[in-house]
Design an enzyme around this catalytic site. Structure first.
Site, PDB file in Angstrom:
ATOM      1  N   GLN A 120      29.785  16.967  -6.303  1.00 47.27           N
ATOM      2  CA  GLN A 120      28.859  17.241  -4.989  1.00 47.27           C
ATOM      3  C   GLN A 120      27.793  16.229  -5.178  1.00 47.27           C
ATOM      4  O   GLN A 120      27.196  15.834  -6.079  1.00 47.27           O
ATOM      5  CB  GLN A 120      28.391  18.469  -4.773  1.00 47.27           C
ATOM      6  N   THR A 121      27.396  15.403  -3.869  1.00 49.41           N
ATOM      7  CA  THR A 121      26.406  14.343  -4.107  1.00 49.41           C
ATOM      8  C   THR A 121      25.784  14.343  -2.466  1.00 49.41           C
ATOM      9  O   THR A 121      26.739  14.174  -1.832  1.00 49.41           O
ATOM     10  CB  THR A 121      26.638  13.147  -4.650  1.00 49.41           C
ATOM     11  N   ARG A 122      24.582  13.952  -2.189  1.00 48.67           N
ATOM     12  CA  ARG A 122      24.275  13.546  -1.068  1.00 48.67           C
ATOM     13  C   ARG A 122      23.291  12.115  -1.170  1.00 48.67           C
ATOM     14  O   ARG A 122      22.838  11.630  -0.300  1.00 48.67           O
ATOM     15  CB  ARG A 122      23.419  14.608  -0.414  1.00 48.67           C
ATOM     16  N   ASN A 123      23.677  11.429  -2.430  1.00 52.64           N
ATOM     17  CA  ASN A 123      23.049  10.260  -2.705  1.00 52.64           C
ATOM     18  C   ASN A 123      24.110   9.337  -3.291  1.00 52.64           C
ATOM     19  O   ASN A 123      25.196   9.495  -3.396  1.00 52.64           O
ATOM     20  CB  ASN A 123      21.997  10.540  -4.008  1.00 52.64           C
ATOM     21  N   ALA A 166      21.179  20.679  -5.606  1.00 54.58           N
ATOM     22  CA  ALA A 166      20.960  20.927  -4.256  1.00 54.58           C
ATOM     23  C   ALA A 166      19.385  21.720  -3.535  1.00 54.58           C
ATOM     24  O   ALA A 166      19.044  22.229  -2.740  1.00 54.58           O
ATOM     25  CB  ALA A 166      21.902  22.398  -3.474  1.00 54.58           C
ATOM     26  N   LEU A 182      22.150  12.061 -18.134  1.00 61.21           N
ATOM     27  CA  LEU A 182      22.409  11.076 -18.959  1.00 61.21           C
ATOM     28  C   LEU A 182      21.535   9.892 -18.978  1.00 61.21           C
ATOM     29  O   LEU A 182      20.773   9.811 -17.832  1.00 61.21           O
ATOM     30  CB  LEU A 182      23.778  10.632 -18.524  1.00 61.21           C
ATOM     31  N   ASP A 187       0.042  -1.907  30.510  1.00 69.02           N
ATOM     32  CA  ASP A 187       0.128  -2.290  31.835  1.00 69.02           C
ATOM     33  C   ASP A 187       1.827  -2.588  32.197  1.00 69.02           C
ATOM     34  O   ASP A 187       2.304  -2.115  33.256  1.00 69.02           O
ATOM     35  CB  ASP A 187      -0.688  -3.371  32.409  1.00 69.02           C
ATOM     36  N   VAL A 208       4.258  -1.586  30.030  1.00 68.13           N
ATOM     37  CA  VAL A 208       5.080  -0.414  30.105  1.00 68.13           C
ATOM     38  C   VAL A 208       5.112   0.539  31.368  1.00 68.13           C
ATOM     39  O   VAL A 208       5.954   0.851  31.854  1.00 68.13           O
ATOM     40  CB  VAL A 208       4.628   0.219  28.748  1.00 68.13           C
ATOM     41  N   ARG A 262       0.804  11.271  30.287  1.00 71.11           N
ATOM     42  CA  ARG A 262       0.350  10.313  29.439  1.00 71.11           C
ATOM     43  C   ARG A 262       1.268  10.555  28.119  1.00 71.11           C
ATOM     44  O   ARG A 262       1.499   9.313  27.556  1.00 71.11           O
ATOM     45  CB  ARG A 262      -1.117  10.333  29.141  1.00 71.11           C
ATOM     46  N   ILE A 293      -3.258   2.771  25.641  1.00 68.86           N
ATOM     47  CA  ILE A 293      -4.512   3.223  25.539  1.00 68.86           C
ATOM     48  C   ILE A 293      -4.327   4.463  24.508  1.00 68.86           C
ATOM     49  O   ILE A 293      -5.061   4.716  23.344  1.00 68.86           O
ATOM     50  CB  ILE A 293      -5.334   4.004  26.774  1.00 68.86           C
ATOM     51  N   ALA A 294      -3.170   5.209  24.658  1.00 68.37           N
ATOM     52  CA  ALA A 294      -2.938   6.479  23.754  1.00 68.37           C
ATOM     53  C   ALA A 294      -3.933   7.205  23.512  1.00 68.37           C
ATOM     54  O   ALA A 294      -4.532   7.433  22.369  1.00 68.37           O
ATOM     55  CB  ALA A 294      -2.031   5.814  22.709  1.00 68.37           C
TER      56      ALA A 294
END
Length: 573
Positions: A197-200, A295, A333, A434, A436, A451, A477-478
């Site tokens: 099993q692996t997710r990498n 896991a 290892l 302006d 956007v 906003r 402005i955010a």
């Protein structure tokens, strides 16, 4: 003969219900429908193809409580992870669902009907108990966070009937169902199979480990990586599968086969290891490799491991006889340069020289484009990783400038765009506030909600451009911290995000306003104007702060360029 499935019978619902396909498909169109989430889809696929045998549906309350409290289904069969279908009260009431009802389970991606569920019961789980008993209870655990933050308040239990297989458009030839994999093993004449099993990505140490395990047991190897949902931040499955395909020819001829598992991992450590063993048994494996911290989700914010390093091995060993699959416990290892070989750490005498490269160091070398030695990973694997993880000088990024109207954001943004274009190496996109507003958000007003929505649109566009390798300069402005933080999260999923606070004072911005917008706002002609009748929340942790009242635009741009150079995104002059 492959290993018998868990519970004795492979619950291949796709094969079982195939003779009734036309009847079930017609009925599914007449029933109320639940749209499944990505996790639901992963779970349903493994229910339908028998990967979760002996399950034939989503757990009812008796099975759920048995698994949470005793690691067993109501019939006594060992099972360690709750497989549940959650829904809100609003959805349940809106569809008129109740015990005995039949409901269509539908794919949110293409609206295809996948299954029909006959409801046994609808129940409210004890989420606190589930979090503690199954995952250990730490609120920082990703599965616990998912349980509390994303899982609805009711679970729907019942058996399902298969209508259609899930559609996949990637690596179709590698997506073996349990029945297909068992048939494949039989065709190859394999009777002893070690599943990994692996997710990498896999490197030379993983190859050495799996070959050792197989040779010691006169077995073959099933490389069985997860391509469903894994841990946030993991390398995407497209890159990983290309790595596995590149690695496969390095195995002795005929020793290994690659199959993909559409599993939604929970990162549940000991409980998950038992679950993984059951799944591999259902796919025909006779042996299953369980490694250190199998896991596990890593460390919490205090730097503490969620589980002990060998908790998973102990859990699987405890139920070894019931599982009916031999556990292969492995030590990490490490490489011995003097003899050019890998050995388990516990077999290496004191004083012997060893070499290793951590995951952090590997990511650093990929980021900087520095050498990755062949003793660690094969050249063909490194090539795949470099293609998907170019050095920072080739990666996209977003510089997000925030500040008052007329604070100098636009001037800095335009000057930065010119400077980056002069440097070359990547495309540069400019998202001025302006522009956007005119092109993307013309229908939005200036309420807090509008906003926020405007900033999220900017973040979405910036993330897509960043993912494609562009330099993005955004200058809205955010004014709200929450919006900026969400923008950071959105963009950071695609690349690197830099927040620049243009801290020019309100007084200076208003005094130098040649367009007269502040004056109009003061007279009440413009409502919801930041700094006049709407607040600006100062950024809590900007990556850099500049101030046009105290420095020139050229100086501000130079500071940003130095930051980009220091992080490796630009070549130093």
């Amino acid at each position: 003969m492959a290993n018998p499935p868990h519970g004795g019978i492979l619950k291949d619902l796709l094969a079982r219900d195939a003779p009734r396909h036309a009847e079930l498909e017609a009925e599914a169109e007449t029933l109320p429908a639940l749209l499944l989430t990505e996790r639901h889809l992963c779970d349903l696929e493994l229910i339908l193809n028998g990967g979760f045998s002996p399950l034939e549906g989503f757990m009812n309350e008796k099975d759920y409580n048995g698994v949470v409290e005793n690691v067993r289904l109501a019939d006594g069969n060992l099972f360690s992870i709750p497989i549940t279908l959650d829904a809100s009260k609003e959805t349940i009431d809106g569809l008129g669902l109740q015990p005995g009802s039949r409901v269509t389970l539908r794919d949110f991606r293409d609206d295809r009907n996948l299954a029909i569920l006959t409801i046994d019961d609808i129940y409210q789980p004890d989420k606190q108990k589930e979090a503690k008993e199954v995952f250990g209870g730490d609120p920082e655990h990703p599965a616990v966070k998912y349980l509390y933050d994303q899982t609805n308040e009711y679970y729907i239990g019942g058996k399902v009937e298969a209508v259609n297989k899930l559609n996949h458009y990637d690596y179709v030839g590698l997506r073996f169902t349990p029945a297909e994999l068992r048939l494949h093993f039989d065709k190859l004449g394999w009777t002893r199979v070690v599943a990994f099993q692996t997710r990498n990505p896999m490197h030379r140490a993983h190859r050495e480990l799996t070959v050792r395990a197989a040779r010691a047991r006169q077995a073959n190897v099933l490389i069985h990586p997860v391509v469903g949902l894994t841990k946030p931040g993991d390398i995407d499955h497209f890159t990983r599968v290309r790595v596995y395909e590149a690695l496969l020819p390095r195995y002795p001829n005929g020793m290994a086969v690659l199959g993909l598992l559409p599993l939604a991992m929970r990162m549940g450590g000991p409980r998950e290891a038992i679950w993984h063993a059951i799944i591999r048994k259902n796919h025909g494996a006779t042996h299953f490799i369980v490694g250190r911290d199998h896991a596990g989700p890593g460390k919490n914010s205090k730097g503490e491991e969620f589980y002990g390093p060998y908790d998973a091995q102990h859990a699987v060993e405890k139920y070894r006889h019931e599982l009916g699959i031999e556990v292969v416990e492995f030590q990490q290892l490490t490489y011995l340069p003097d003899t050019d070989e890998y050995k388990p750490r516990d077999e290496i005498p004191a004083g012997v020289k060893t070499l290793d490269i951590s995951g952090t160091e590997l990511r650093k070398r990929l980021r900087l484009g520095t050498h990755i030695p062949e003793w660690f990973s094969y050249p063909e694997v490194v090539k795949v990783l470099r293609e998907s993880n170019p050095p920072r000088s080739k990666q996209g990024f977003t510089v997000f400038l925030t500040g008052y109207q007329n604070s100098g954001k636009a001037a800095i943004a335009r000057a930065l765009q010119v400077t980056l274009n002069q440097q070359g190496g990547r495309s540069v996109s400019l998202l001025l506030g302006d522009t956007v507003r005119h092109e993307l958000s013309a229908e939005l007003g200036f309420s807090r909600e509008d906003r926020h929505k405007n900033i999220q649109r900017i973040a979405f566009v910036a993330a897509e451009l960043t993912k494609a390798g562009a330099a993005v300069i955004a200058a809205p402005i955010a004014p709200y911290e929450e919006s900026r933080q969400q923008a950071r999260e959105t963009i950071s999923s695609a690349g690197t995000f830099f927040l620049v606070h243009v801290a020019t004072s309100l007084e200076y911005a208003e005094k130098t306003d040649k367009r007269g917008v502040y004056a109009r706002a003061r007279r009440g002609e413009i409502k919801g104007f930041t700094g006049v009748d709407d607040p600006y929340e100062t950024p809590q942790k900007p990556d850099i702060t500049v101030d046009i009242e105290k420095q020139t635009v050229r100086s501000a741009v130079h500071e940003i360029i130095l930051l980009l150079e220091s992080q490796g995104f630009l070549e130093k002059a």
